[in-house]
Design a protein around this motif. Structure first.
Motif, short mmCIF file in Angstrom:
data_model
loop_
_atom_site.label_atom_id
_atom_site.label_comp_id
_atom_site.label_asym_id
_atom_site.label_seq_id
_atom_site.Cartn_x
_atom_site.Cartn_y
_atom_site.Cartn_z
N LEU A 152 -73.61 140.24 102.95
CA LEU A 152 -72.35 140.32 102.21
C LEU A 152 -71.31 141.20 102.90
CD1 LEU A 152 -73.77 140.64 98.59
CD2 LEU A 152 -72.61 138.66 99.57
N LYS A 153 -71.78 142.14 103.68
CA LYS A 153 -70.91 143.08 104.43
C LYS A 153 -69.85 143.67 103.51
CE LYS A 153 -71.96 140.88 108.74
NZ LYS A 153 -71.52 140.12 109.86
N ASP A 154 -68.55 143.48 103.84
CA ASP A 154 -67.48 144.11 103.03
C ASP A 154 -67.17 143.34 101.74
OD1 ASP A 154 -66.19 141.95 104.15
OD2 ASP A 154 -64.42 143.08 104.78
N LYS A 155 -67.94 142.30 101.44
CA LYS A 155 -67.79 141.56 100.18
C LYS A 155 -68.75 142.08 99.11
CE LYS A 155 -64.97 138.36 101.85
NZ LYS A 155 -63.57 138.58 101.72
N ALA A 156 -69.58 143.06 99.48
CA ALA A 156 -70.60 143.57 98.55
C ALA A 156 -69.96 144.34 97.39
CB ALA A 156 -71.57 144.48 99.29
N ILE A 157 -70.55 144.16 96.22
CA ILE A 157 -70.14 144.87 95.01
C ILE A 157 -71.33 145.72 94.58
CG2 ILE A 157 -69.38 144.64 92.61
CD1 ILE A 157 -68.35 141.81 93.40
N TYR A 158 -71.09 147.01 94.35
CA TYR A 158 -72.18 147.90 93.97
C TYR A 158 -72.77 147.51 92.62
CZ TYR A 158 -70.44 150.65 97.87
OH TYR A 158 -70.02 151.06 99.11
N ASP A 159 -74.08 147.77 92.48
CA ASP A 159 -74.79 147.36 91.27
C ASP A 159 -74.36 148.15 90.04
OD1 ASP A 159 -76.14 145.50 92.79
OD2 ASP A 159 -77.98 146.69 92.95
N GLU A 160 -74.08 149.43 90.20
CA GLU A 160 -73.72 150.25 89.05
C GLU A 160 -72.22 150.23 88.78
OE1 GLU A 160 -77.07 153.66 88.53
OE2 GLU A 160 -75.38 154.16 89.80
N PHE A 161 -71.87 150.21 87.50
CA PHE A 161 -70.48 150.37 87.11
C PHE A 161 -70.42 151.44 86.02
CE2 PHE A 161 -72.00 147.01 84.29
CZ PHE A 161 -71.42 147.30 83.06
N ASP A 162 -69.24 152.02 85.84
CA ASP A 162 -69.04 153.10 84.88
C ASP A 162 -68.36 152.59 83.62
OD1 ASP A 162 -70.00 155.02 86.71
OD2 ASP A 162 -68.01 155.31 87.56
N LEU A 163 -68.75 153.17 82.49
CA LEU A 163 -68.05 152.98 81.22
C LEU A 163 -67.72 154.37 80.68
CD1 LEU A 163 -70.09 150.25 79.29
CD2 LEU A 163 -67.92 149.97 80.45
N ILE A 164 -66.48 154.57 80.32
CA ILE A 164 -66.06 155.83 79.69
C ILE A 164 -65.46 155.46 78.34
CG2 ILE A 164 -64.53 157.83 79.82
CD1 ILE A 164 -64.66 157.43 82.92
N ALA A 165 -66.07 156.01 77.27
CA ALA A 165 -65.61 155.67 75.92
C ALA A 165 -65.03 156.91 75.25
CB ALA A 165 -66.77 155.13 75.10
N ASP A 166 -63.81 156.75 74.74
CA ASP A 166 -63.17 157.77 73.91
C ASP A 166 -63.08 157.17 72.50
OD1 ASP A 166 -62.62 159.82 75.88
OD2 ASP A 166 -61.23 158.36 76.75
N LEU A 167 -63.88 157.70 71.60
CA LEU A 167 -64.02 157.14 70.26
C LEU A 167 -63.32 158.01 69.22
CD1 LEU A 167 -67.85 156.47 70.49
CD2 LEU A 167 -66.01 154.86 70.98
N GLU A 168 -62.75 157.33 68.23
CA GLU A 168 -62.15 158.02 67.09
C GLU A 168 -62.72 157.39 65.82
OE1 GLU A 168 -57.73 158.32 65.28
OE2 GLU A 168 -57.90 158.86 67.41
N PHE A 169 -63.06 158.24 64.85
CA PHE A 169 -63.65 157.72 63.62
C PHE A 169 -63.10 158.47 62.42
CE2 PHE A 169 -66.52 160.45 65.96
CZ PHE A 169 -66.78 161.48 65.08
N SER A 180 -59.76 153.71 69.42
CA SER A 180 -60.82 154.02 70.38
C SER A 180 -60.62 153.18 71.63
CB SER A 180 -62.18 153.72 69.76
OG SER A 180 -62.40 154.52 68.62
N LYS A 181 -61.13 153.69 72.75
CA LYS A 181 -60.89 153.01 74.02
C LYS A 181 -62.13 153.10 74.91
CE LYS A 181 -57.75 153.18 77.98
NZ LYS A 181 -56.61 153.88 78.57
N ILE A 182 -62.47 151.98 75.54
CA ILE A 182 -63.51 151.97 76.56
C ILE A 182 -62.87 151.52 77.87
CG2 ILE A 182 -65.69 150.98 77.37
CD1 ILE A 182 -66.47 150.54 74.47
N THR A 183 -63.05 152.34 78.89
CA THR A 183 -62.56 152.03 80.23
C THR A 183 -63.76 151.73 81.12
OG1 THR A 183 -60.73 153.58 79.90
CG2 THR A 183 -61.19 152.91 82.16
N TRP A 184 -63.66 150.68 81.92
CA TRP A 184 -64.72 150.35 82.87
C TRP A 184 -64.20 150.54 84.29
CZ3 TRP A 184 -63.58 146.70 86.46
CH2 TRP A 184 -62.60 145.75 86.14
#
Length: 191
Positions: free
Chosen positions: A174-191, A35-39
């Protein structure tokens, strides 16, 4: 003798009826190696991405219908995949520091499904509690299950978990040093 046969028949009927109306959940353990989680995190000048490992997890099924799930994420496994060398090491160290996820104090994150609603043959709307840095928030997302695989895509607002570094929600100028509040997680799970 007749009473013994009647008693056995009655017991068999009660057992059969109980089994007929009892739902049995089947816990399917996630294969953490396959399984893999990508952020992916975003900033004004671009983005960075990487992976993070699953320490443990399972999905619950009643027949072929998803009914629940629970996951523990190994925060110390955060890696970056779009940089190399010194820059990769610096970013990974910074993400593990108290500026971001404080991995020494909070080595795991946790997700527990609290509500599962079927919205199609293999599709579900999930409500769950996610805990990062000791703070728990409710989150909603879609999950798809196909055979022994499942996938999900989440958006997480890091500021709800006291991850404030570079956030324009907390810091001005912060100008161009700003980091957006939301981030993505994509999980591909195997069971």
């Amino acid at each position: 003798m007749k009473n013994s046969i009647k008693n056995l028949a009655a017991i068999a009927i009660v057992a059969f009826m109980t089994m007929s109306f009892t739902t049995v959940d089947n816990k399917k353990v996630v294969n953490t190696k396959n399984s893999k989680i990508t952020w992916k995190g975003y900033k004004v000048t671009g983005s960075h991405q990487g992976t993070i490992g699953i320490k443990s997890g399972h999905l619950n099924f009643n027949g072929d219908k998803l009914t629940g799930g629970e996951f523990t994420i190994d925060m110390s496994s955060i890696t970056n995949t779009d940089l190399s060398g010194e820059y990769k090491d610096k970013l990974e160290g910074h993400l593990k520091s108290d500026d971001f996820f404080g991995v020494k104090k909070f080595p795991t994150a946790h997700l527990m499904f609290t509500k599962v609603k079927s919205v199609g043959k293999n599709s579900y709307k999930i409500t769950g509690n996610i805990t990062i840095k000791g703070k728990t928030e409710t989150i909603k997302f879609d999950l798809s299950v196909y055979g022994n695989k499942a996938n999900v895509s989440l958006k997480i607002d890091r500021t709800k978990f006291d991850v404030r570094y570079g956030s324009t929600s907390f810091f001005d100028g912060l100008k161009d040093k700003a980091i957006y509040d939301e981030f993505d997680l994509i999980a591909d799970l195997e069971f």
